[in-house]
Design a protein around this motif. Structure first.
Motif, mmCIF file in Angstrom:
data_model
loop_
_atom_site.group_PDB
_atom_site.id
_atom_site.type_symbol
_atom_site.label_atom_id
_atom_site.label_comp_id
_atom_site.label_asym_id
_atom_site.label_seq_id
_atom_site.Cartn_x
_atom_site.Cartn_y
_atom_site.Cartn_z
ATOM 1 N N GLY A 138 0.826 -1.192 0.000
ATOM 2 C CA GLY A 138 0.000 0.000 0.000
ATOM 3 C C GLY A 138 0.867 1.251 0.000
ATOM 4 O O GLY A 138 2.098 1.195 -0.118
ATOM 5 N N GLU B 296 -10.458 1.541 13.367
ATOM 6 C CA GLU B 296 -10.441 1.833 11.927
ATOM 7 C C GLU B 296 -9.064 1.532 11.329
ATOM 8 O O GLU B 296 -8.978 1.017 10.202
ATOM 9 C CB GLU B 296 -10.822 3.299 11.695
ATOM 10 C CG GLU B 296 -12.276 3.611 12.033
ATOM 11 C CD GLU B 296 -12.593 5.102 11.991
ATOM 12 O OE1 GLU B 296 -11.630 5.907 11.801
ATOM 13 O OE2 GLU B 296 -13.775 5.474 12.139
ATOM 14 N N ARG B 297 -8.017 1.840 12.057
ATOM 15 C CA ARG B 297 -6.660 1.548 11.563
ATOM 16 C C ARG B 297 -6.461 0.037 11.420
ATOM 17 O O ARG B 297 -5.859 -0.433 10.452
ATOM 18 C CB ARG B 297 -5.605 2.102 12.515
ATOM 19 C CG ARG B 297 -5.727 3.578 12.813
ATOM 20 C CD ARG B 297 -4.991 4.494 11.880
ATOM 21 N NE ARG B 297 -4.894 5.794 12.537
ATOM 22 C CZ ARG B 297 -3.823 6.229 13.176
ATOM 23 N NH1 ARG B 297 -2.727 5.516 13.197
ATOM 24 N NH2 ARG B 297 -3.838 7.412 13.777
ATOM 25 N N LYS C 139 -7.507 -5.057 5.418
ATOM 26 C CA LYS C 139 -7.640 -4.919 3.962
ATOM 27 C C LYS C 139 -6.302 -5.207 3.277
ATOM 28 O O LYS C 139 -6.249 -5.840 2.218
ATOM 29 C CB LYS C 139 -8.128 -3.517 3.612
ATOM 30 C CG LYS C 139 -9.551 -3.224 4.090
ATOM 31 C CD LYS C 139 -9.934 -1.775 3.827
ATOM 32 C CE LYS C 139 -11.303 -1.449 4.402
ATOM 33 N NZ LYS C 139 -11.656 -0.016 4.241
ATOM 34 N N LEU C 140 -5.210 -4.719 3.896
ATOM 35 C CA LEU C 140 -3.887 -5.004 3.325
ATOM 36 C C LEU C 140 -3.576 -6.489 3.398
ATOM 37 O O LEU C 140 -2.981 -7.067 2.483
ATOM 38 C CB LEU C 140 -2.810 -4.206 4.070
ATOM 39 C CG LEU C 140 -2.822 -2.693 3.852
ATOM 40 C CD1 LEU C 140 -1.808 -2.024 4.768
ATOM 41 C CD2 LEU C 140 -2.505 -2.362 2.391
ATOM 42 N N PRO D 127 0.045 2.207 12.108
ATOM 43 C CA PRO D 127 -1.334 2.041 12.596
ATOM 44 C C PRO D 127 -1.515 2.300 14.089
ATOM 45 O O PRO D 127 -2.651 2.415 14.545
ATOM 46 C CB PRO D 127 -1.636 0.565 12.278
ATOM 47 C CG PRO D 127 -0.607 0.151 11.276
ATOM 48 C CD PRO D 127 0.600 0.957 11.560
ATOM 49 N N GLU E 7 -8.751 -2.147 10.878
ATOM 50 C CA GLU E 7 -9.556 -2.588 9.727
ATOM 51 C C GLU E 7 -8.823 -2.311 8.421
ATOM 52 O O GLU E 7 -8.896 -3.116 7.475
ATOM 53 C CB GLU E 7 -10.915 -1.896 9.768
ATOM 54 C CG GLU E 7 -11.811 -2.427 10.889
ATOM 55 C CD GLU E 7 -13.084 -1.626 11.077
ATOM 56 O OE1 GLU E 7 -13.181 -0.520 10.476
ATOM 57 O OE2 GLU E 7 -13.972 -2.083 11.816
ATOM 58 N N ASP E 8 -8.113 -1.185 8.355
ATOM 59 C CA ASP E 8 -7.293 -0.907 7.165
ATOM 60 C C ASP E 8 -6.192 -1.945 7.010
ATOM 61 O O ASP E 8 -5.854 -2.341 5.887
ATOM 62 C CB ASP E 8 -6.681 0.494 7.271
ATOM 63 C CG ASP E 8 -7.714 1.607 7.099
ATOM 64 O OD1 ASP E 8 -8.786 1.330 6.530
ATOM 65 O OD2 ASP E 8 -7.447 2.747 7.541
ATOM 66 N N GLN E 9 -5.645 -2.387 8.142
ATOM 67 C CA GLN E 9 -4.615 -3.425 8.092
ATOM 68 C C GLN E 9 -5.195 -4.747 7.575
ATOM 69 O O GLN E 9 -4.536 -5.473 6.827
ATOM 70 C CB GLN E 9 -4.013 -3.631 9.480
ATOM 71 C CG GLN E 9 -3.115 -2.494 9.951
ATOM 72 C CD GLN E 9 -1.824 -2.414 9.164
ATOM 73 O OE1 GLN E 9 -1.012 -3.333 9.168
ATOM 74 N NE2 GLN E 9 -1.639 -1.303 8.461
ATOM 75 N N GLU F 105 -0.468 5.875 6.894
ATOM 76 C CA GLU F 105 -0.565 4.495 6.409
ATOM 77 C C GLU F 105 0.577 3.618 6.915
ATOM 78 O O GLU F 105 0.483 2.393 6.932
ATOM 79 C CB GLU F 105 -0.566 4.468 4.874
ATOM 80 C CG GLU F 105 -1.743 5.183 4.236
ATOM 81 C CD GLU F 105 -1.459 6.665 3.985
ATOM 82 O OE1 GLU F 105 -2.226 7.272 3.220
ATOM 83 O OE2 GLU F 105 -0.481 7.207 4.543
#
Length: 568
Positions: A364, A435-436, A442-443, A396, A438-440, A393
């Motif tokens: 990312g 939220e952070r 996705k990665l 986290p 959850e972004d992880q 990004e």
């Protein structure tokens, strides 16, 4: 079957002879040591009357036999001491076996001895021990490598092969005593850091090494399985999330020195098992932490070296603060000539292609920036430098920057082109943290095997409330490398991770005979080897088939020439 050298066989015979003489080569009784070699060398001249009845123990490292009297050297943990031993002193009666047979014939370099006597100065001015009693404490059945030093201190035939030194650190420490200094310094670094933290009232704690959820860093974990609970567990990649739970629980400052485990590559600065110090202090931020780190490292360097400016390789590095501060974006702009602050993922991929930096689809925006930074900036950061204010990004677990959107309050300390410390103003907003995570996830779904996992219990702890906090991690191994002027992490680890050692191969007597010949000369012409082996045709064929089949030897034919060589 263990293959023994001629010296090893001889030492085993000496061991048996000692036992036949009624001497236990491995006695159980304690030997009452009351002095060290270093103590004698430092203090004898000023306190001669204190060294009339001494007891010292260590390895026999050299000897010069001169009839009824001999000189030798014994080595304990602090250094070497010359000793003088006379037959009639240790054998006052008619029986002279202890000197004539035991000392002269049955003892060897590497054996442990207990010596009693008194200190004197030889005619050449060397402080020495006059031995009055000798006790065999341990018989070495494997000979030590003989390291020779000339009058100028130059080493010849040294035990220098890195793989052998790291694999057999016990031999390395014995025959290269200067290696001990590195590990003594390592211990002093940790002790000084511990003293600094304790003086500030912060508590040393221990947190789990086996964790149900791996977190606190972006890294691949080692996975295992707990049979009773029938569940997977991970060796920790960081202890951050547990230490922050303790801040939630009411401690104002906690720290831990501990082993971390990351299932990643190995090189000059990476070992899959490494030591990290992490500390978390409530009501502080990353700006305060920068000032604390400067004071800490300056004090540690001063304690170790007596000064703050030291030599590392061919560079002079000054650890006195304040250190230079440079933002992540500004560092890339300064050393790569590119402003990446406004670039999206596609734009960053284009920059990586332009700079010939290899990337993949799992990366990312944060990892792409990190790759650019690693390729173009790190090597330029020689003097202690704080790289600050990272893209969100990339981090986290850090709090959003108070004035710069899209960034977090984080710094890394770089010295001599390597990162040795990492710190944040810690994220304590549980909604933002979820939220952070959850972004992880996705990665991770894209194939990033270093992405962080969701840790529901840690999120629950934040929901109870964590005060403003700053956290720091320092790599103890890399800091030790700097302060001992070592270029590889293996030099500052007692037992670095190594590839499996080749297993000993069982051999027949005929195979062993050929093997010993190949150890002397390899490659060698097959006819010449066969003649030296002196085996009949059938025994030769069976032995050679055995050696080649076991992967010990190989036969090579070039034209009419046939040679035999050992397999590496």
């Amino acid at each position: 079957m263990q293959v023994l050298s001629e010296q090893e066989l001889e030492r085993r015979k000496d061991r048996e002879e000692l036992m036949k003489l009624g001497i236990n080569p491995y006695p159980a009784a304690a030997f009452p040591v009351n002095v060290t070699a270093d103590d004698i060398h430092r203090n004898y001249e000023n306190r001669k009357t204190d060294y009339k009845d001494i007891k010292i123990a260590g390895r026999l490292m050299s000897r010069r036999i001169m009839g009824s009297a001999s000189f030798g050297e014994i080595q304990d943990a602090s250094g070497r001491l010359q000793f003088y031993i006379r037959r009639d002193d240790i054998c006052p009666g008619e029986d002279k076996t202890l000197y004539n047979s035991v000392f002269k014939k049955l003892l060897g370099i590497g054996d442990f001895l207990g010596l009693k006597g008194y200190i004197f100065t030889t005619q050449t001015g060397e402080i020495s021990l006059h031995v009055t009693e000798m006790t065999v404490l341990s018989k070495s059945v494997k000979p030590l490598p003989i390291v020779k030093r000339d009058e100028d201190g130059n080493v010849h035939d040294g035990f220098t092969d890195p793989e052998m030194r790291y694999r057999q650190r016990y031999v390395d420490l014995t025959v290269n005593p200067e290696v001990k200094n590195t590990f003594v310094t390592r211990s002093k670094i940790i002790s000084q850091m511990r003293r600094y933290f304790d003086d500030h009232g912060w508590l040393e704690v221990e947190t789990p090494i086996l964790q149900a959820v791996h977190g606190g860093a972006a890294a691949r974990p080692f996975e295992t399985h707990h049979n009773t609970l029938d569940m997977p567990l991970f060796l920790r990649i960081a202890n951050e999330l547990y230490l922050k739970r303790l801040i939630v629980g009411g401690f104002d400052g906690v720290y831990e020195f501990g082993k971390m485990f990351r299932n990643e590559g190995m090189d000059r600065t990476h070992n899959p098992e490494f030591t990290s110090m992490e500390i978390y202090v409530a009501y502080k931020d990353y700006i305060w932490m920068m000032e604390m780190v400067e004071e800490l490292i300056e004090q540690v360097t001063e304690k170790i070296h007596g000064k703050t400016e030291i030599t590392v390789g061919d560079k002079r590095i000054n650890f006195a603060g304040p250190y230079r501060r440079l933002t992540m974006y500004d560092s890339i702009k300064e050393y790569a000539g590119i402003d990446v602050s406004e670039l999206d993922e596609a734009g960053l991929r284009g920059v990586c292609m332009q700079l010939a930096i290899e990337v993949d689809d799992t990366m990312g925006r944060g990892k792409l920036i990190d790759e650019i930074f690693g390729a173009k900036v790190e090597a330029n950061l020689i003097q202690p430098t704080y790289i600050t204010d990272y893209p969100i990004e990339m981090t986290p677990l850090a709090k959003k920057h108070r004035t710069e959107p899209g960034l977090v309050e984080r710094f890394e300390l770089f010295v001599n082109g390597k990162e040795i410390a990492n710190a944040y103003t810690e994220l304590n907003d549980p909604i933002d943290q979820r939220e952070r995570f959850e972004d992880q996830l996705k990665l991770a779904a894209r194939g990033d095997d270093e992405a962080m996992a969701m840790d529901e219990d840690f999120l629950r702890s934040l929901e109870y409330g964590m005060p403003p906090t700053s956290g720091l991690g320092i790599g103890i191994d890399r800091l030790t490398m700097l302060l001992t002027n070592k270029t590889t992490i293996q030099e500052v680890l007692f037992f670095p991770q190594m590839r499996p050692e080749k297993k000993q191969v069982e051999m027949s007597e005929e195979e062993k005979g050929i093997f010993e010949l190949l150890k002397v000369e390899s490659p060698v012409a097959l006819p010449a080897l066969k003649e030296k082996a002196g085996l009949s045709g059938k025994k030769w064929d069976v032995a050679m088939k055995g050696l080649t089949g076991k992967g010990v030897a190989k036969v090579t034919k070039e034209g009419d020439a046939v040679t035999v060589s050992l397999v590496d």
